[in-house]
Design an enzyme around this catalytic site. Structure first.
Site, PDB file in Angstrom:
ATOM      1  N   GLU A   5       0.825  -1.204   0.000  1.00 53.27           N
ATOM      2  CA  GLU A   5       0.000   0.000   0.000  1.00 53.27           C
ATOM      3  C   GLU A   5       0.862   1.258   0.000  1.00 53.27           C
ATOM      4  OE1 GLU A   5      -1.957  -2.873   3.035  1.00 53.27           O
ATOM      5  OE2 GLU A   5       0.007  -2.571   2.091  1.00 53.27           O
ATOM      6  N   SER A  31      18.406 -43.387  -8.855  1.00 47.10           N
ATOM      7  CA  SER A  31      17.135 -42.713  -9.140  1.00 47.10           C
ATOM      8  C   SER A  31      17.281 -41.624 -10.197  1.00 47.10           C
ATOM      9  CB  SER A  31      16.580 -42.090  -7.853  1.00 47.10           C
ATOM     10  OG  SER A  31      17.475 -41.111  -7.345  1.00 47.10           O
TER      11      SER A  31
END
Length: 356
Positions: free
Chosen positions: A54, A171
């Protein structure tokens, strides 16, 4: 009028997102000022201690803001328990006529008090414009305020037969480069990345986010399980930040490590992490860690990358040898999407965030 409000609030939400990798532990907030049908000022909150959205919208305004309308994605703050002054005071001084808000602030020190203060000073307030979108954007902040725990996002990559590695521990790579790029983007948005000790030793990861921007935060690394001296030679300990180790029985004393004793439940353990100002955690494995979190229901979102591959051996993404009944299976509801690599992605939200 409503369509115009929505248009302006969408712009404010877009601005808020610009602080996603730097704003923690504060919320994402965007703000715009509109006068005579045109935007005259914009701002977003970047990091704790710096100007709020703001304030920046007012400072950046191209003309006098008196009589204008402020659109803000989160209720303006009204308390002084922070390093910046209350935004409400500036809004009133600048004689802004109307404030349009997406959602109230879940922080108990605000939580409607800012709105009441505006109304008491004859400022018109419009609420709930794109409320659900604003709450979802600030899901981390809402979880922090409402539960005093970090937001937990589980990320897992597996094959079609549910394997996260082969028997040998290999992996690389189950998922595609595209999926891995997504994960790097995720890491930028979370305060910490957490893995188990087996993943640490098998994969020797760095857990960094690739720097495609000039400014990028390095997330905190968290390892679950008892560590040994030999682990200190692994890549993760090259980080410039201390490593957090959530240990079970054996505490490894080292200047690079901040140790936390594992509590009897993840609920209590995560509360301990939150006390260290860790507001969000991305869980990246392995099987034991992910299984324990799913069984205890200690997660807010889970993303499963399912690769069109079959291994036939190796650890699975979830293990519960005690369960012998289908009605005890863990149900996961979510939305599917397909990556360019044809990998299927299941994104699961455990529960909807509380709407204030």
């Amino acid at each position: 009028m409503l369509s115009e409000y929505i248009q302006y609030m969408k712009r404010a939400l877009d601005l808020a997102e610009l602080g996603s990798s730097t704003v923690s532990p504060n919320p994402l907030v965007g703000a715009i000022l509109v006068k005579n049908g045109k935007i005259i000022g914009e701002g977003f909150h970047k990091r704790k201690g710096e100007a709020h959205a703001e304030v920046l919208a007012i400072e950046n305004a191209t003309e006098n803001v008196e009589g204008s309308t402020l659109f803000c994605t989160l209720e303006p703050c009204c308390h002084t328990n922070k390093s910046t002054p209350p935004c409400i005071d500036l809004i009133l001084r600048k004689k802004i006529k109307k404030v349009v808000i997406a959602t109230r602030d879940p922080n108990p020190m605000v939580a409607g008090k800012g709105i009441e203060l505006l109304k008491d000073n004859k400022v018109e307030v419009v609420e709930d414009i794109l409320k659900e979108e604003a709450i979802r954007q600030n899901e981390i902040f809402f979880k922090n305020m409402l539960n005093q725990k970090p937001f937990i996002h589980i990320k897992v990559g597996s094959t079609l037969d549910g394997r996260i590695a082969t028997d040998s521990g290999d992996s690389k790579w189950i998922t595609s480069e595209y999926a891995r790029q997504e994960v790097h983007e995720l890491r930028k948005k979370y305060d910490a990345v957490m893995i188990g000790k087996n993943t640490l030793r098998n994969d020797n990861p760095r857990l960094n986010a690739r720097a495609d921007e000039i400014e990028i935060k390095e997330g905190i690394k968290i390892i679950v399980g008892d560590l040994e001296e030999r682990d200190l030679n692994l890549n993760i300990f090259k980080s410039t930040k201390p490593i957090i180790n959530i240990y079970n029985n054996k505490k490894l004393v080292n200047e690079k490590i901040k140790s936390i004793k594992r509590n009897s439940s993840w609920d209590e353990t995560f509360k301990d992490l939150f006390k260290l100002d860790i507001c969000s955690v991305l869980i990246e494995g392995g099987s034991i860690l992910v299984s324990s979190l799913l069984k205890e229901g200690e997660y807010d979102r889970a993303t499963f990358y399912l690769s069109p591959k079959i291994i036939g051996n190796g650890p699975s993404l979830f293990n519960d040898k005690d369960n012998q009944k289908m009605d005890k299976a863990i149900g996961l509801n979510g939305k599917w999407r397909i990556l360019r690599s044809q990998e299927a992605v299941l994104e699961v939200e455990k529960q909807c965030l509380q709407v204030l």
